[in-house]
Design a protein around this motif. Structure first.
Motif, PDB file in Angstrom:
ATOM      1  N   UNK A  83       0.861  -1.129  -0.084  1.00  9.26           N
ATOM      2  CA  UNK A  83       0.086  -0.208   0.003  1.00  9.26           C
ATOM      3  C   UNK A  83       0.952   1.387  -0.069  1.00  9.26           C
ATOM      4  N   UNK A  84       0.233   2.264  -0.346  1.00 11.17           N
ATOM      5  CA  UNK A  84       0.998   3.528  -0.443  1.00 11.17           C
ATOM      6  C   UNK A  84       0.446   4.627   0.311  1.00 11.17           C
ATOM      7  N   UNK A  85       1.394   5.253   1.132  1.00 12.02           N
ATOM      8  CA  UNK A  85       1.011   6.292   1.960  1.00 12.02           C
ATOM      9  C   UNK A  85       2.180   7.401   1.745  1.00 12.02           C
ATOM     10  N   UNK A  86       2.044   8.274   0.678  1.00 11.02           N
ATOM     11  CA  UNK A  86       2.942   9.053   0.192  1.00 11.02           C
ATOM     12  C   UNK A  86       3.295  10.146   1.349  1.00 11.02           C
ATOM     13  N   UNK A  87       2.464  11.030   1.988  1.00  7.12           N
ATOM     14  CA  UNK A  87       2.835  11.836   2.845  1.00  7.12           C
ATOM     15  C   UNK A  87       3.329  11.292   4.154  1.00  7.12           C
ATOM     16  N   UNK A  88       3.135  10.039   4.501  1.00  9.27           N
ATOM     17  CA  UNK A  88       3.378   9.324   5.786  1.00  9.27           C
ATOM     18  C   UNK A  88       2.566   9.447   6.937  1.00  9.27           C
ATOM     19  N   UNK A  89       1.187   9.850   6.669  1.00  3.96           N
ATOM     20  CA  UNK A  89       0.325  10.027   7.927  1.00  3.96           C
ATOM     21  C   UNK A  89       0.339   8.612   8.736  1.00  3.96           C
ATOM     22  N   UNK A  90       0.234   7.457   8.011  1.00  5.78           N
ATOM     23  CA  UNK A  90       0.163   6.319   8.868  1.00  5.78           C
ATOM     24  C   UNK A  90       1.723   6.087   9.552  1.00  5.78           C
ATOM     25  N   UNK A  91       2.650   6.604   9.189  1.00  6.35           N
ATOM     26  CA  UNK A  91       3.784   6.246  10.140  1.00  6.35           C
ATOM     27  C   UNK A  91       3.461   7.148  11.420  1.00  6.35           C
ATOM     28  N   UNK A  92       2.951   8.265  11.414  1.00 11.39           N
ATOM     29  CA  UNK A  92       2.721   9.043  12.502  1.00 11.39           C
ATOM     30  C   UNK A  92       1.717   8.228  13.623  1.00 11.39           C
ATOM     31  N   UNK A  93       0.682   7.370  12.849  1.00 12.37           N
ATOM     32  CA  UNK A  93      -0.020   6.569  13.874  1.00 12.37           C
ATOM     33  C   UNK A  93       0.614   5.619  14.340  1.00 12.37           C
ATOM     34  N   UNK A  94       1.785   5.170  13.759  1.00 11.46           N
ATOM     35  CA  UNK A  94       2.471   3.885  14.402  1.00 11.46           C
ATOM     36  C   UNK A  94       3.565   4.300  14.931  1.00 11.46           C
ATOM     37  N   UNK A  95       3.714   5.660  15.154  1.00 11.58           N
ATOM     38  CA  UNK A  95       5.139   6.189  16.001  1.00 11.58           C
ATOM     39  C   UNK A  95       6.580   5.352  15.196  1.00 11.58           C
ATOM     40  N   UNK A  96       6.342   5.486  13.862  1.00 13.12           N
ATOM     41  CA  UNK A  96       7.591   5.055  13.199  1.00 13.12           C
ATOM     42  C   UNK A  96       8.687   6.275  13.143  1.00 13.12           C
ATOM     43  N   UNK A  97       9.971   5.844  13.516  1.00 15.67           N
ATOM     44  CA  UNK A  97      10.700   6.633  13.751  1.00 15.67           C
ATOM     45  C   UNK A  97      11.931   6.729  12.701  1.00 15.67           C
ATOM     46  N   UNK A  98      11.852   5.793  11.604  1.00 13.79           N
ATOM     47  CA  UNK A  98      12.792   5.304  10.493  1.00 13.79           C
ATOM     48  C   UNK A  98      12.492   4.336   9.595  1.00 13.79           C
ATOM     49  N   UNK A  99      13.108   4.148   8.783  1.00 14.56           N
ATOM     50  CA  UNK A  99      12.777   3.022   7.674  1.00 14.56           C
ATOM     51  C   UNK A  99      13.856   1.907   7.830  1.00 14.56           C
ATOM     52  N   UNK A 100      13.612   0.770   7.742  1.00 12.24           N
ATOM     53  CA  UNK A 100      12.437  -0.018   7.828  1.00 12.24           C
ATOM     54  C   UNK A 100      12.101  -0.115   9.433  1.00 12.24           C
ATOM     55  N   UNK A 101      10.691  -0.231   9.222  1.00 21.20           N
ATOM     56  CA  UNK A 101      10.055  -0.738  10.853  1.00 21.20           C
ATOM     57  C   UNK A 101       9.129  -1.589  10.555  1.00 21.20           C
ATOM     58  N   UNK A 102       8.770  -2.629  11.146  1.00 22.10           N
ATOM     59  CA  UNK A 102       8.112  -3.694  11.011  1.00 22.10           C
ATOM     60  C   UNK A 102       7.179  -4.165  12.484  1.00 22.10           C
ATOM     61  N   UNK A 103       5.910  -4.244  12.060  1.00 25.22           N
ATOM     62  CA  UNK A 103       4.968  -4.794  13.239  1.00 25.22           C
ATOM     63  C   UNK A 103       4.262  -5.790  12.976  1.00 25.22           C
ATOM     64  N   UNK A 104       4.148  -7.036  13.910  1.00 25.66           N
ATOM     65  CA  UNK A 104       3.304  -8.082  13.955  1.00 25.66           C
ATOM     66  C   UNK A 104       2.169  -7.778  14.522  1.00 25.66           C
TER      67      UNK A 104
END
Length: 186
Positions: free
Chosen positions: A131-152
């Motif tokens: 899936x595509x989240x160009x601006x990265x709003x979902x990264x904020x929801x998950x608290x992603x601090x950098x790439x890559x990050x993986x959630x199970x």
């Protein structure tokens, strides 16, 4: 008078550089991962934030809630991310082995361009949903601090583990497989 102004300006510049150095050191020493990752890795089982995003692998959208009842590995990546390139074959292998067991791997491309992401997918033979989240709003929801990050995520929609950084070493792969087994057993 001009030399005094120059000394003040130089002092301010040195102070600014020192402040930036302190901020850099703090960010490098700070425990990596957002609150969601920290909670999951403590065993708290927080609810995974939902999303409904445009797919890059086919037409349409993918809604995370439509995968309830399956274990899900959500991997945040971008085509410009060097560790993501090392990790892509690992995730494809996990997808190939796990899809018969009700495991879905979802790649979430963020802060990237669609054409670059599609080239990345072709280059690394990615067949799992992306899936595509160009601006990265979902990264904020998950608290992603950098790439890559993986959630199970388990069958009930709870995050059972989070991985900050590439999952490509033997230790990380074993830990990821253990988290997937836990997610599948709920």
């Amino acid at each position: 008078m001009a030399s005094r102004a120059r000394l003040v300006a130089q002092g301010a510049a040195i102070g600014l550089v020192a402040l930036l150095f302190i901020l850099l050191a703090w960010s490098l020493l700070d425990d990596k991962g957002g609150d969601l990752a920290k909670k999951a890795n403590r065993g708290d089982l927080p609810a995974a934030p939902g999303f409904s995003l445009e797919r890059l692998d086919e037409d349409g959208e993918l809604d995370l809630s439509s995968l309830r009842g399956k274990a899900v590995v959500v991997n945040f990546w971008a085509s410009w991310c060097a560790p993501c390139k090392e990790e892509a074959p690992v995730l494809e292998e996990i997808w190939a082995k796990g899809k018969q067991r009700d495991l879905v791997v979802v790649g979430l491309d963020a802060k990237d361009f669609r054409p670059d992401a599609r080239r990345f997918m072709r280059r690394f033979g990615i067949t799992f949903p992306v899936v595509y989240d160009g601006p990265g709003g979902t990264t904020d929801d998950y608290g992603v601090t950098g790439f890559p990050e993986t959630f199970v995520i388990d069958r009930e929609g709870r995050v059972v583990a989070a991985f900050v950084g590439a999952v490509n070493g033997e230790d990380e792969r074993v830990r990821l497989q253990s988290a997937i087994d836990d997610a599948l057993s709920t």
